[in-house]
Design an enzyme around this catalytic site. Structure first.
Site, PDB file in Angstrom:
ATOM      1  N   PRO A  17       0.818  -1.199   0.000  1.00 31.17           N
ATOM      2  CA  PRO A  17       0.000   0.000   0.000  1.00 31.17           C
ATOM      3  C   PRO A  17       0.853   1.250   0.000  1.00 31.17           C
ATOM      4  O   PRO A  17       1.787   1.374   0.781  1.00 31.17           O
ATOM      5  CB  PRO A  17      -0.780  -0.102   1.309  1.00 31.17           C
ATOM      6  CG  PRO A  17      -0.411  -1.422   1.918  1.00 31.17           C
ATOM      7  CD  PRO A  17       0.872  -1.811   1.328  1.00 31.17           C
ATOM      8  N   GLU A  18       0.502   2.157  -0.863  1.00 26.59           N
ATOM      9  CA  GLU A  18       1.112   3.476  -0.909  1.00 26.59           C
ATOM     10  C   GLU A  18       0.057   4.461  -0.406  1.00 26.59           C
ATOM     11  O   GLU A  18      -0.978   4.050   0.104  1.00 26.59           O
ATOM     12  CB  GLU A  18       1.553   3.795  -2.339  1.00 26.59           C
ATOM     13  CG  GLU A  18       2.423   2.694  -2.958  1.00 26.59           C
ATOM     14  CD  GLU A  18       2.887   3.017  -4.365  1.00 26.59           C
ATOM     15  OE1 GLU A  18       3.039   4.203  -4.679  1.00 26.59           O
ATOM     16  OE2 GLU A  18       3.092   2.080  -5.149  1.00 26.59           O
ATOM     17  N   ARG A  74       2.814 -11.088   4.785  1.00 30.66           N
ATOM     18  CA  ARG A  74       4.283 -11.183   4.849  1.00 30.66           C
ATOM     19  C   ARG A  74       4.870 -10.607   6.137  1.00 30.66           C
ATOM     20  O   ARG A  74       6.048 -10.788   6.394  1.00 30.66           O
ATOM     21  CB  ARG A  74       4.886 -10.493   3.624  1.00 30.66           C
ATOM     22  CG  ARG A  74       4.574 -11.250   2.344  1.00 30.66           C
ATOM     23  CD  ARG A  74       5.066 -10.519   1.123  1.00 30.66           C
ATOM     24  NE  ARG A  74       6.511 -10.506   1.036  1.00 30.66           N
ATOM     25  CZ  ARG A  74       7.183  -9.841   0.099  1.00 30.66           C
ATOM     26  NH1 ARG A  74       6.537  -9.132  -0.808  1.00 30.66           N
ATOM     27  NH2 ARG A  74       8.486  -9.887   0.075  1.00 30.66           N
TER      28      ARG A  74
END
Length: 275
Positions: A2-3, A114
């Site tokens: 996500p940015e 992750r």
DNA sequence: AGTGTATCCTGCAGGC
DNA sequence: TGCCTGCAGGATACAC
């Protein structure tokens, strides 16, 4: 993953769902996402009410009462999923790392496949010091093209690497850096200090345009990203270069190229973005 | 001040 | 089917 646009989409979703809730209990299934001990984290959040949800760069800030907050960095695969009741069956998050349980019976899950994401309970003063080390918000009204141009002059690093450095501008990641550079006609390896005034102004405009359009589209889903409602980001359909190597440039037909530097893939059109 | 490399992790796609 | 390699929206620490 996500940015800025994905974090913003998550923030907007959470504002509708978890503001006003009180954290009664916290379950730490994956202690490695915490940046502090389990006990100091629990002590910092339990019994507090969620007062507001904010964003700084790619970070989601869960503002609590008594000048405290929870700072969530989403990493590559992190997401925040609100539930009105404890999720059962297929609705259960696949990789719940932290679960905040509310007095109402609902909960908020930090889900992260992750586990590159981080969650931290802080006081406002500590957070402010942290935030001051980050660059300006690219969408802030006060962030002018002249600021970008001036800041670029101090660095020899490739413009793509410059944009990814959170100390220089906050919230830009690999997708939107590549997309904005394409629209501005700048090669990703162009040294920052060689970017002229006109080019910096164009980059400023395209950065904002890309980020705003991506927010409007609810972000970009490549594989993992989901908003607070479980929906996907539609900006993926508007990508010009990211992930499109060996395909034709939509503007000039040249084959999009992928190169690697700074440990990350860069995508560009050799026809539109000449070094 | 740069760059390259490695590290933290899991999962997926593609090649054989 | 299975095994292997490479790759991924991030951030940091290290040596050079």
């Amino acid at each position: 993953m996500p940015e800025l646009p994905e974090a913003e989409t998550i923030v907007r979703g959470l504002r509708r769902t978890v503001v006003g809730e009180t954290i009664d209990h916290v379950r730490v299934a994956r202690p490695d996402v915490l940046r502090q001990s389990r006990s100091s984290f629990a002590a910092g959040v339990i019994g507090h009410r969620i007062a507001a949800i904010e964003r700084r760069g790619k970070n989601v800030l869960i503002q609590l009462d008594q000048a405290r907050l929870i700072a969530v960095n989403l990493g590559m695969t992190g997401g925040l999923l609100p539930f009105r009741a404890p999720p059962r069956g297929a609705a259960r998050p696949t990789h719940a790392a932290i679960t905040f349980r509310f007095g109402s019976g609902g909960c908020l899950v930090f889900n992260d496949t992750r586990r590159f994401g981080t969650v931290e309970a802080l006081d406002e003063t500590t957070w402010r010091a942290r935030s001051s080390r980050m660059g300006p918000e690219p969408l802030a009204r006060g962030y002018r093209p002249s600021h970008l141009h001036a800041a670029l002059q101090h660095s020899r690093s490739p413009i793509r690497s410059w944009l990814l450095d959170q100390r220089r501008v906050a919230g830009i990641g690999n997708i939107y850096a590549n997309e904005a550079l394409f629209l501005a006609g700048l090669h990703p390896q162009r040294p920052a200090r060689n970017v002229g005034r006109e080019e910096a102004y164009a980059l400023h405009a395209h950065l904002r345009e890309v980020l705003n359009a991506a927010i409007e589209a609810g972000g970009t889903t490549i594989r993992d990203y989901r908003n607070a409602d479980g929906g996907q980001g539609e900006y993926v359909r508007r990508l010009n270069v990211y992930g499109r190597n060996e395909e034709e440039c939509l503007l000039c037909g040249t084959e999009i190229q992928r190169i690697v530097f700074g440990g990350r893939s860069a995508f560009f059109c050799p026809g539109c973005q000449v070094l």
